[in-house]
Design a protein around this motif. Structure first.
Motif, PDB file in Angstrom:
ATOM      1  N   PRO A 296      53.343 -88.874 -25.217  1.00  0.00           N
ATOM      2  CA  PRO A 296      53.935 -89.740 -24.191  1.00  0.00           C
ATOM      3  C   PRO A 296      55.384 -90.085 -24.504  1.00  0.00           C
ATOM      4  CG  PRO A 296      51.745 -90.503 -24.798  1.00  0.00           C
ATOM      5  CD  PRO A 296      52.102 -89.429 -25.783  1.00  0.00           C
ATOM      6  N   ASP A 297      56.166 -90.287 -23.461  1.00  0.00           N
ATOM      7  CA  ASP A 297      57.584 -90.634 -23.628  1.00  0.00           C
ATOM      8  C   ASP A 297      57.762 -91.930 -24.400  1.00  0.00           C
ATOM      9  OD1 ASP A 297      58.271 -88.383 -22.199  1.00  0.00           O
ATOM     10  OD2 ASP A 297      58.411 -89.434 -20.279  1.00  0.00           O
ATOM     11  N   SER A 298      56.758 -92.810 -24.328  1.00  0.00           N
ATOM     12  CA  SER A 298      56.863 -94.109 -25.000  1.00  0.00           C
ATOM     13  C   SER A 298      56.692 -94.006 -26.511  1.00  0.00           C
ATOM     14  CB  SER A 298      55.810 -95.070 -24.438  1.00  0.00           C
ATOM     15  OG  SER A 298      54.511 -94.532 -24.604  1.00  0.00           O
ATOM     16  N   CYS A 299      56.192 -92.880 -27.002  1.00  0.00           N
ATOM     17  CA  CYS A 299      55.962 -92.722 -28.443  1.00  0.00           C
ATOM     18  C   CYS A 299      57.261 -92.370 -29.160  1.00  0.00           C
ATOM     19  CB  CYS A 299      54.933 -91.625 -28.704  1.00  0.00           C
ATOM     20  SG  CYS A 299      53.264 -92.024 -28.138  1.00  0.00           S
ATOM     21  N   ALA A 300      57.350 -92.816 -30.389  1.00  0.00           N
ATOM     22  CA  ALA A 300      58.539 -92.534 -31.201  1.00  0.00           C
ATOM     23  C   ALA A 300      58.607 -91.057 -31.532  1.00  0.00           C
ATOM     24  CB  ALA A 300      58.505 -93.363 -32.472  1.00  0.00           C
ATOM     25  N   SER A 301      59.805 -90.589 -31.773  1.00  0.00           N
ATOM     26  CA  SER A 301      60.004 -89.191 -32.145  1.00  0.00           C
ATOM     27  C   SER A 301      59.234 -88.878 -33.426  1.00  0.00           C
ATOM     28  CB  SER A 301      61.499 -88.920 -32.358  1.00  0.00           C
ATOM     29  OG  SER A 301      61.722 -87.602 -32.784  1.00  0.00           O
ATOM     30  N   GLY A 302      58.552 -87.748 -33.439  1.00  0.00           N
ATOM     31  CA  GLY A 302      57.791 -87.361 -34.613  1.00  0.00           C
ATOM     32  C   GLY A 302      56.380 -87.907 -34.653  1.00  0.00           C
ATOM     33  N   THR A 303      55.954 -88.588 -33.581  1.00  0.00           N
ATOM     34  CA  THR A 303      54.598 -89.128 -33.531  1.00  0.00           C
ATOM     35  C   THR A 303      53.580 -87.995 -33.605  1.00  0.00           C
ATOM     36  OG1 THR A 303      55.276 -91.042 -32.197  1.00  0.00           O
ATOM     37  CG2 THR A 303      52.946 -90.429 -32.139  1.00  0.00           C
ATOM     38  N   ARG A 304      52.593 -88.154 -34.469  1.00  0.00           N
ATOM     39  CA  ARG A 304      51.565 -87.121 -34.625  1.00  0.00           C
ATOM     40  C   ARG A 304      50.404 -87.386 -33.674  1.00  0.00           C
ATOM     41  NH1 ARG A 304      50.134 -86.737 -40.870  1.00  0.00           N
ATOM     42  NH2 ARG A 304      48.899 -84.989 -40.044  1.00  0.00           N
ATOM     43  N   PRO A 305      49.754 -86.336 -33.180  1.00  0.00           N
ATOM     44  CA  PRO A 305      48.621 -86.512 -32.265  1.00  0.00           C
ATOM     45  C   PRO A 305      47.485 -87.289 -32.917  1.00  0.00           C
ATOM     46  CG  PRO A 305      49.390 -84.237 -32.255  1.00  0.00           C
ATOM     47  CD  PRO A 305      50.078 -84.909 -33.394  1.00  0.00           C
ATOM     48  N   ARG A 306      46.878 -88.171 -32.151  1.00  0.00           N
ATOM     49  CA  ARG A 306      45.696 -88.897 -32.615  1.00  0.00           C
ATOM     50  C   ARG A 306      44.410 -88.162 -32.268  1.00  0.00           C
ATOM     51  NH1 ARG A 306      45.083 -94.023 -34.315  1.00  0.00           N
ATOM     52  NH2 ARG A 306      46.974 -95.213 -34.707  1.00  0.00           N
ATOM     53  N   VAL A 307      44.492 -87.319 -31.250  1.00  0.00           N
ATOM     54  CA  VAL A 307      43.325 -86.591 -30.763  1.00  0.00           C
ATOM     55  C   VAL A 307      43.638 -85.096 -30.781  1.00  0.00           C
ATOM     56  CG1 VAL A 307      41.887 -86.136 -28.728  1.00  0.00           C
ATOM     57  CG2 VAL A 307      42.500 -88.502 -29.330  1.00  0.00           C
ATOM     58  N   HIS A 308      42.692 -84.289 -31.273  1.00  0.00           N
ATOM     59  CA  HIS A 308      42.839 -82.844 -31.272  1.00  0.00           C
ATOM     60  C   HIS A 308      41.673 -82.251 -30.485  1.00  0.00           C
ATOM     61  CE1 HIS A 308      45.898 -82.423 -34.626  1.00  0.00           C
ATOM     62  NE2 HIS A 308      45.562 -83.705 -34.700  1.00  0.00           N
ATOM     63  N   LEU A 309      41.991 -81.449 -29.484  1.00  0.00           N
ATOM     64  CA  LEU A 309      40.964 -80.833 -28.648  1.00  0.00           C
ATOM     65  C   LEU A 309      41.119 -79.317 -28.662  1.00  0.00           C
ATOM     66  CD1 LEU A 309      41.080 -83.195 -25.517  1.00  0.00           C
ATOM     67  CD2 LEU A 309      39.481 -83.295 -27.447  1.00  0.00           C
ATOM     68  N   LEU A 310      40.001 -78.630 -28.578  1.00  0.00           N
ATOM     69  CA  LEU A 310      39.976 -77.171 -28.487  1.00  0.00           C
ATOM     70  C   LEU A 310      39.659 -76.793 -27.042  1.00  0.00           C
ATOM     71  CD1 LEU A 310      39.871 -74.320 -29.859  1.00  0.00           C
ATOM     72  CD2 LEU A 310      37.392 -74.675 -30.022  1.00  0.00           C
ATOM     73  N   TYR A 311      40.532 -75.974 -26.458  1.00  0.00           N
ATOM     74  CA  TYR A 311      40.297 -75.500 -25.089  1.00  0.00           C
ATOM     75  C   TYR A 311      39.873 -74.042 -25.108  1.00  0.00           C
ATOM     76  CZ  TYR A 311      41.045 -73.988 -20.292  1.00  0.00           C
ATOM     77  OH  TYR A 311      40.869 -73.440 -19.040  1.00  0.00           O
ATOM     78  N   ARG A 312      38.713 -73.792 -24.544  1.00  0.00           N
ATOM     79  CA  ARG A 312      38.286 -72.446 -24.205  1.00  0.00           C
ATOM     80  C   ARG A 312      38.206 -72.398 -22.689  1.00  0.00           C
ATOM     81  NH1 ARG A 312      32.900 -71.730 -27.624  1.00  0.00           N
ATOM     82  NH2 ARG A 312      32.822 -74.001 -27.555  1.00  0.00           N
ATOM     83  N   PRO A 313      38.401 -71.238 -22.065  1.00  0.00           N
ATOM     84  CA  PRO A 313      38.478 -71.196 -20.602  1.00  0.00           C
ATOM     85  C   PRO A 313      37.400 -72.032 -19.925  1.00  0.00           C
ATOM     86  CG  PRO A 313      38.943 -69.032 -21.480  1.00  0.00           C
ATOM     87  CD  PRO A 313      38.570 -69.890 -22.667  1.00  0.00           C
ATOM     88  N   GLY A 314      37.851 -73.105 -19.264  1.00  0.00           N
ATOM     89  CA  GLY A 314      36.947 -73.981 -18.533  1.00  0.00           C
ATOM     90  C   GLY A 314      36.262 -75.045 -19.357  1.00  0.00           C
ATOM     91  N   HIS A 315      36.624 -75.208 -20.637  1.00  0.00           N
ATOM     92  CA  HIS A 315      35.880 -76.167 -21.462  1.00  0.00           C
ATOM     93  C   HIS A 315      36.721 -76.718 -22.606  1.00  0.00           C
ATOM     94  CE1 HIS A 315      32.314 -78.109 -23.029  1.00  0.00           C
ATOM     95  NE2 HIS A 315      32.586 -77.611 -24.226  1.00  0.00           N
ATOM     96  N   TYR A 316      36.461 -78.002 -22.957  1.00  0.00           N
ATOM     97  CA  TYR A 316      37.132 -78.670 -24.070  1.00  0.00           C
ATOM     98  C   TYR A 316      36.105 -79.167 -25.079  1.00  0.00           C
ATOM     99  CZ  TYR A 316      41.230 -78.973 -20.976  1.00  0.00           C
ATOM    100  OH  TYR A 316      42.286 -78.683 -20.126  1.00  0.00           O
ATOM    101  N   ASP A 317      36.378 -78.956 -26.372  1.00  0.00           N
ATOM    102  CA  ASP A 317      35.614 -79.540 -27.464  1.00  0.00           C
ATOM    103  C   ASP A 317      36.579 -80.303 -28.367  1.00  0.00           C
ATOM    104  OD1 ASP A 317      32.927 -78.585 -26.908  1.00  0.00           O
ATOM    105  OD2 ASP A 317      33.637 -76.587 -27.462  1.00  0.00           O
ATOM    106  N   ILE A 318      36.033 -81.002 -29.352  1.00  0.00           N
ATOM    107  CA  ILE A 318      36.836 -81.833 -30.261  1.00  0.00           C
ATOM    108  C   ILE A 318      37.071 -81.087 -31.567  1.00  0.00           C
ATOM    109  CG2 ILE A 318      36.946 -84.029 -31.500  1.00  0.00           C
ATOM    110  CD1 ILE A 318      34.943 -85.122 -29.381  1.00  0.00           C
ATOM    111  N   LEU A 319      38.296 -81.149 -32.090  1.00  0.00           N
ATOM    112  CA  LEU A 319      38.646 -80.522 -33.361  1.00  0.00           C
ATOM    113  C   LEU A 319      38.959 -81.604 -34.403  1.00  0.00           C
ATOM    114  CD1 LEU A 319      41.023 -77.592 -32.333  1.00  0.00           C
ATOM    115  CD2 LEU A 319      38.781 -77.359 -33.431  1.00  0.00           C
TER     116      LEU A 319
END
Length: 324
Positions: A296-319
């Motif tokens: 998000p634009d509101s996050c400071a530069s260099g902010t690391r993702p809190r959530v990691h998701l895996l996308y396969r065609p048509g589907h998301y899982d958690i990494l």
């Protein structure tokens, strides 16, 4: 739908989407017609009227997928990345090589039900789990404040408070438990909650409404995305949201991710596992899956993702990244 309740014993595969194997579903036609006519193979004739139409085949495929999805939990147990690779070991070698490269960065993954709500469900479960693991009270308080601020925006956007207030209370109650001293809120309890029909689906519904409201509030920004997504795009952003954002079971894409991460100010990384590229030989280094960070634009530069998701065609899982 899952019925919620007790968590089943670990080790049982409650979440494996057998239809999500990287290949096309195969639908077998019946041997003969219901009218008693001999099969075409026996008579040497081909009956066009006995053949299912493309629409009927697609409907049957969707029905098969829906029935298989019903057998899985909304959110599964953590599994090693090797279990994901095993799905494709005799099939899509691009996937096998990409998963092999991902094993250097990710230790485990968690399946979500392939019911069209997998992005929102995986997103919020992974986020709540990160709060549980880190006990980040400042982030808990920030998130609570942001969610509460959406009450007035949703009402202003035309949504009745009666529609979303219970869902908002349920979500914030999960966060509140994490802020209590000596909290006994555990992984098992979070998993039970997010497998419960009422809790899990109300939270997903709330996220969909917030996403819809964010898209409509920033119409000038999102409308070009909508124009590029469809050959015949909805005439208005409002109509797009009514058709493709608010209804449960509607699949999510880039636009939904941008909107909800901006609305809740939660950075997300999506790892895209697809068939792009050519597999390398036995001595090659393998293919890299494409990663995209939604910060998000509101996050400071260099902010690391809190959530990691895996996308396969048509589907998301958690990494789950190695080292947390």
């Amino acid at each position: 739908m899952a019925t919620g309740g007790d968590v089943v014993a670990d080790g049982q595969d409650q979440t494996r989407p057998t239809w999500d194997s990287g290949g096309d579903a195969v639908v077998e036609a019946g041997a003969g017609s219901e009218t008693g006519n001999a099969p075409a193979a026996a008579t040497g004739e081909t009956s066009v009227s006995d053949r299912p139409t493309d629409e009927e085949i697609l409907a049957q495929q969707n029905q098969i997928r829906a029935e298989q999805a019903q057998k899985s939990e909304y959110v599964g147990f953590e599994e090693p990345m090797s279990a994901l690779k095993e799905e494709y070991i005799n099939g899509n070698q691009n996937f096998v090589q990409k998963i092999g490269k991902l094993e250097s960065s990710y230790s485990t993954f968690r399946r979500t039900r392939g019911d069209g709500n997998c992005f929102f469900r995986g997103f919020i479960y992974a986020y709540l789990e990160s709060l549980l693991l880190t006990h980040d009270l400042a982030e808990c308080n920030r998130f609570t404040s942001v969610v509460q601020s959406w009450k007035a925006r949703l009402v202003e956007g035309g949504f009745q408070e009666l529609v979303f207030e219970d869902a908002m209370d349920l979500l914030l109650e999960q966060v509140k438990e994490l802020t209590k001293p000596n909290t006994n809120f555990t992984h098992e309890r979070l998993l039970v909650n997010m497998r419960d029909d009422t809790v899990s689906n109300l939270v997903v519904m709330l996220l969909r409404l917030i996403t819809s409201c964010e898209v409509q509030r920033r119409e000038d920004f999102f409308f070009p995305f909508i124009l590029g997504m469809y050959d015949e795009p909805p005439a208005t952003v409002e109509l797009f949201c009514q058709r493709h954002v608010e209804p449960m079971g509607e699949e999510s894409d880039h636009l939904h991710i941008v909107a909800v991460t901006e609305a809740l100010q939660i950075p997300v990384r999506v790892v895209y596992l697809d068939s792009s590229g050519m597999p390398t030989g036995g001595g090659g280094s393998g293919l890299d899956a494409t990663c995209h960070d939604f910060v998000p634009d509101s996050c400071a530069s260099g902010t690391r993702p809190r959530v990691h998701l895996l996308y396969r065609p048509g589907h998301y899982d958690i990494l789950y990244p190695k080292g947390g």
